[in-house]
Motif scaffolding. Structure first.
Motif, PDB file in Angstrom:
ATOM      1  N   ILE A   1      -1.800  -5.188  -1.459  1.00  0.00           N
ATOM      2  CA  ILE A   1      -0.617  -5.777  -2.089  1.00  0.00           C
ATOM      3  C   ILE A   1      -0.863  -7.251  -2.404  1.00  0.00           C
ATOM      4  O   ILE A   1      -0.561  -7.732  -3.493  1.00  0.00           O
ATOM      5  CB  ILE A   1       0.623  -5.597  -1.183  1.00  0.00           C
TER       6      ILE A   1
ATOM      7  N   LEU B   1      -3.946   1.121  -3.736  1.00  0.00           N
ATOM      8  CA  LEU B   1      -2.515   1.406  -3.669  1.00  0.00           C
ATOM      9  C   LEU B   1      -2.192   2.743  -4.325  1.00  0.00           C
ATOM     10  O   LEU B   1      -1.285   3.456  -3.923  1.00  0.00           O
ATOM     11  CB  LEU B   1      -1.721   0.288  -4.356  1.00  0.00           C
TER      12      LEU B   1
ATOM     13  N   SER C   1       7.572  -4.056  -3.617  1.00  0.00           N
ATOM     14  CA  SER C   1       6.703  -3.870  -2.455  1.00  0.00           C
ATOM     15  C   SER C   1       7.490  -3.761  -1.155  1.00  0.00           C
ATOM     16  O   SER C   1       6.911  -3.513  -0.099  1.00  0.00           O
ATOM     17  CB  SER C   1       5.705  -5.023  -2.358  1.00  0.00           C
TER      18      SER C   1
END
Lengths: 43, 214, 228, 244
Positions: D147, D68, C220
């Motif tokens: 996330i 995402l 990420s």
């Protein structure tokens, strides 16, 4: 445990449940109408 | 580097912050040897334009490439080390000394610490190298930023209001930085609200107004 | 460009960040002079509230140690990310350092500081609570796994939260519930040893958590830097 | 230009009311459990609430992952809606569990593995909602929360196992099993009806909450553009043009 006492707990449980659901649903409805007002659209 | 490559190529680029369009249909080409001046009022989108070119601000639409590579598709980390960007607020760590701040950047670029020391000398700060950044004046911090860019020797120099908060002899530093970069076959883009300053330095100028480049 | 250095490899980039973070800690002394005394005084406060009889203290000592390491350790892992300015973020981004290397470097620096934090607080616990450490073979492993897991978790949460607007108070809320496997792993591994059972499953649990967090953080890192 | 001409739907309200009433009638008319007596009726709201808590968070994770992947704001709004409703039902499940535990076991709280896990999940998703408040930038907010949404759910199984192992190690006193001895067929059917009705309530709530999320995003866009430097010019709300 006596009979009436049990019902008190049941009523408490159902009261809490339906109160929470109604309050939450109303809050959605309220926020929707407030947002529509802000946007100047039909409410 | 070869002289024929285009350093910056923006084609109908738009930038959005949240829902607000900050830049609209901006097209700009920068070739080696160019010193492009962009002036405009506060809030016209100057800083955003510069951050866009520096690969710090993702575009909402359009095509943009730096050093011939699409900056948002390609791996941009190698592109970034060739960019020298000075924003309008210094990006230094306040608790470190001026030298330590520069040494960190030198380290990241694979340069020895002696380069950092030499760069501080060039901007006339060798006496203040071990001074903590938060004990240094704003002018000294600006000079440290110039030293950083001198040290890494970028191919593309991006300056945001370079003349603000600078004393007279530091203004010469801006000139020197731009000339050095351009002479080496690099290019510079500087934005300012001060039309005269930009005119004296730039080989060509643009005006930016309400997010559109004129 | 002739005067530019060679692009440093991944490990060199990690070390750049580690050196920067440790230097910043040395200059600011935030962990050593603020967080560490805060943790130590917390260990001092607990017996005042609970009672000071020796058996009680011996029993709750290890648990208190871990709770305080988890809660206060978060503050170490997030000490810098939350105070970072846009200009500093821009500067770091333009050094061209790989965001994944930055993540690993930050986590490593926090890990080292957490190890120091644990060691000092461990000593304080032994002294104040009269605890005798058990499991000399497993104890270091557990300490290291707890420190690395917490460092990774805190670094990841801090980079998710850092959006320009300061949200320091939020990170501990995000981290605390997710640190449960680490807390249980650490306490139960040592408890298992005390009871003469195998602590393997707990050690493995902590290792798994650490591994997952490392993968998540590395994957990420780029998307998070792009949406700063 | 922002469009404010969204049709408002009334049917979710009706569905919610009918499903709610249906659950109530069904769970009040079924005969009580032999062992637990009238208290067994609490199960018909507690179990569905707990089921929805897990379902809602599963949906949040799925929607986060979809965001995402697709970068479509509709997925972001679905994730938000499901998380908020999930927090409501998690709180309900915990609260109802306590109301049942007090008269049954004499305590409000036990360190049962499932109870512990549920309460931890509650805080994880409270954190998710808090995270969404830290920025007004739609792109940043959506990416960050997506996330976290995925990360949180990766962690939940680990929390789950660690809590279960923790309980097994400590050999908890075997109290009365919430499910009790083999349940009466009528009770099982009633429970299934209640679970189904609550799921219908969840779906109807999702519709209204997503509608609200879309409107809130539009308000945010309107606020930002009215104070922004290029007010009224070239405004597109990301994802809004894709319809609903």
């Amino acid at each position: 445990m006596e009979y009436a006492n049990e019902w008190n707990w049941v009523l408490l449980a159902y009261g809490v449940t339906y109160f929470a659901l109604v309050v939450y649903a109303s809050s959605i409805a309220l926020r929707i109408s407030r947002a529509r007002k802000r946007l100047g659209g039909p409410s | 580097m070869s002289g024929s490559t285009t350093l910056v190529d923006l084609e109908k680029v738009s930038v959005r912050a949240g829902a607000v369009r900050i830049l609209e249909d901006v097209s700009l080409t920068v070739h080696p040897g160019d010193a492009v001046g962009v002036f405009g009022a506060n809030g016209a989108g100057k800083t955003t334009l510069l951050r866009l070119i520096a690969t710090l601000q993702p575009p909402a639409g359009g095509r943009c490439s730096v050093f011939g590579a699409d900056m948002y598709a390609a791996d941009r980390f190698d592109i970034r080390r060739r960019i020298g960007y000075i924003g309008h607020t210094p990006g230094l760590y306040p608790e470190l000394t001026l030298l330590e701040n520069l040494a960190f950047v030198a380290d990241a670029h694979g340069l020895p610490e002696s380069e950092a020391r030499r760069a501080l000398e060039l901007v006339g700060l060798s006496g203040a190298a071990d001074r903590r950044t938060d004990h240094s004046s704003h002018g000294m911090q600006r000079r440290t930023e110039f030293a950083r860019v001198l040290m890494t020797g970028p191919d593309l120099l991006l300056l945001d209001e370079p003349h603000s908060a600078l004393d007279a002899d530091a203004v010469d530093l801006v000139d020197e930085l731009v000339h050095r970069t351009v002479e080496r076959g690099g290019a510079a883009v500087l934005v300012s609200h001060d039309r005269d300053r930009v005119n004296s330095l730039a080989t060509r100028t643009h005006e930016i107004k309400d997010g559109t480049l004129l | 460009m002739t005067d530019a250095g060679a692009t440093p490899g991944f490990f060199a980039q990690v070390m750049t960040i580690v050196r920067r973070d440790l230097l910043r800690e040395r200059r600011s002394g935030e962990v050593l002079w603020v967080t560490l005394p805060f943790g130590a005084i917390a260990l001092l406060l607990v017996p005042l509230a609970i009672g000071t009889d020796a058996p009680t203290l011996q029993r709750i000592g290890p648990g208190m140690f871990w709770v305080i390491v988890m809660l206060f350790g978060v503050l170490i892992a997030i000490r810098q990310t939350s105070a970072e300015t846009q200009a500093q973020r821009d500067m770091v981004a333009l050094t061209g350092l790989d965001p994944a290397a930055i993540f690993v470097g930050r986590s490593t620096a926090s890990f080292l500081l957490l190890v120091v934090f644990q060691t000092v607080l461990g000593a304080v616990t032994i002294v104040l609570y009269n605890v005798t450490p058990t499991g000399w073979a497993v104890l270091p492993v557990v300490l290291l796994l707890a420190a690395s897991g917490l460092a990774l978790l805190g670094t990841l949460a801090a980079s998710i939260v850092s959006t320009g607007r300061s949200a320091t108070a939020l990170v501990p809320l995000l981290v605390a519930p997710l640190s449960v496997p680490l807390l249980l792993g650490a306490t139960q591994a040592l408890e298992a040893i005390r009871l003469g059972r195998s602590s393997l499953v707990w050690v493995l649990l902590m290792a798994t958590v650490g591994l997952l967090l490392a993968v998540a953080g590395i994957l990420s890192a780029r998307p998070l830097q792009e949406t700063a | 230009m922002t469009s404010t001409q969204h049709r408002t739907t009334v049917w979710p309200w009706i569905v919610m009311a009918v499903a709610g009433l249906h659950t109530f009638v069904a769970s009040m008319t079924v005969s009580p459990d032999v062992v637990q007596g009238q208290l067994s009726r609490i199960m018909y709201v507690h179990v569905p609430a707990a089921w929805l808590a897990y379902l809602a968070f599963g949906v949040t994770m799925f929607a986060s992952a979809m965001y995402l992947w697709k970068k479509d704001f509709r997925w972001d709004r679905r994730a938000l809606a499901s998380a908020e409703i999930g927090v409501l039902f998690t709180a309900l499940a915990i609260g109802l569990g306590m109301i049942w535990a007090k008269p049954t076991w004499g305590v409000w709280w036990t360190w049962d593995a499932r109870l512990t896990l549920t309460s931890i999940m509650f805080f994880v998703y409270l954190g998710y909602l808090a995270l969404r408040r830290t920025t007004d930038n739609l792109d940043v907010r959506a990416a960050r929360s997506a996330i976290f949404g995925v990360l949180a759910v990766v962690q939940v199984p680990l929390v789950h196992f660690s809590v279960i192992w923790w309980r097994t190690l400590h050999q908890p006193p075997t109290l009365l099993n919430p499910e009790g001895p083999a349940m009466d067929t009528a009770m099982v059917i009633t429970l299934l009806i209640a679970v189904a009705s609550f799921t219908v309530i969840y779906v109807a709530m999702m519709f209204k909450r997503i509608e609200l999320a879309r409107l809130e995003d539009e308000v945010l866009v309107a606020d930002q553009t009215s104070s922004g430097p290029v007010a009224g010019q070239a405004v597109t709300a990301p994802g809004l043009t894709k319809g609903s």
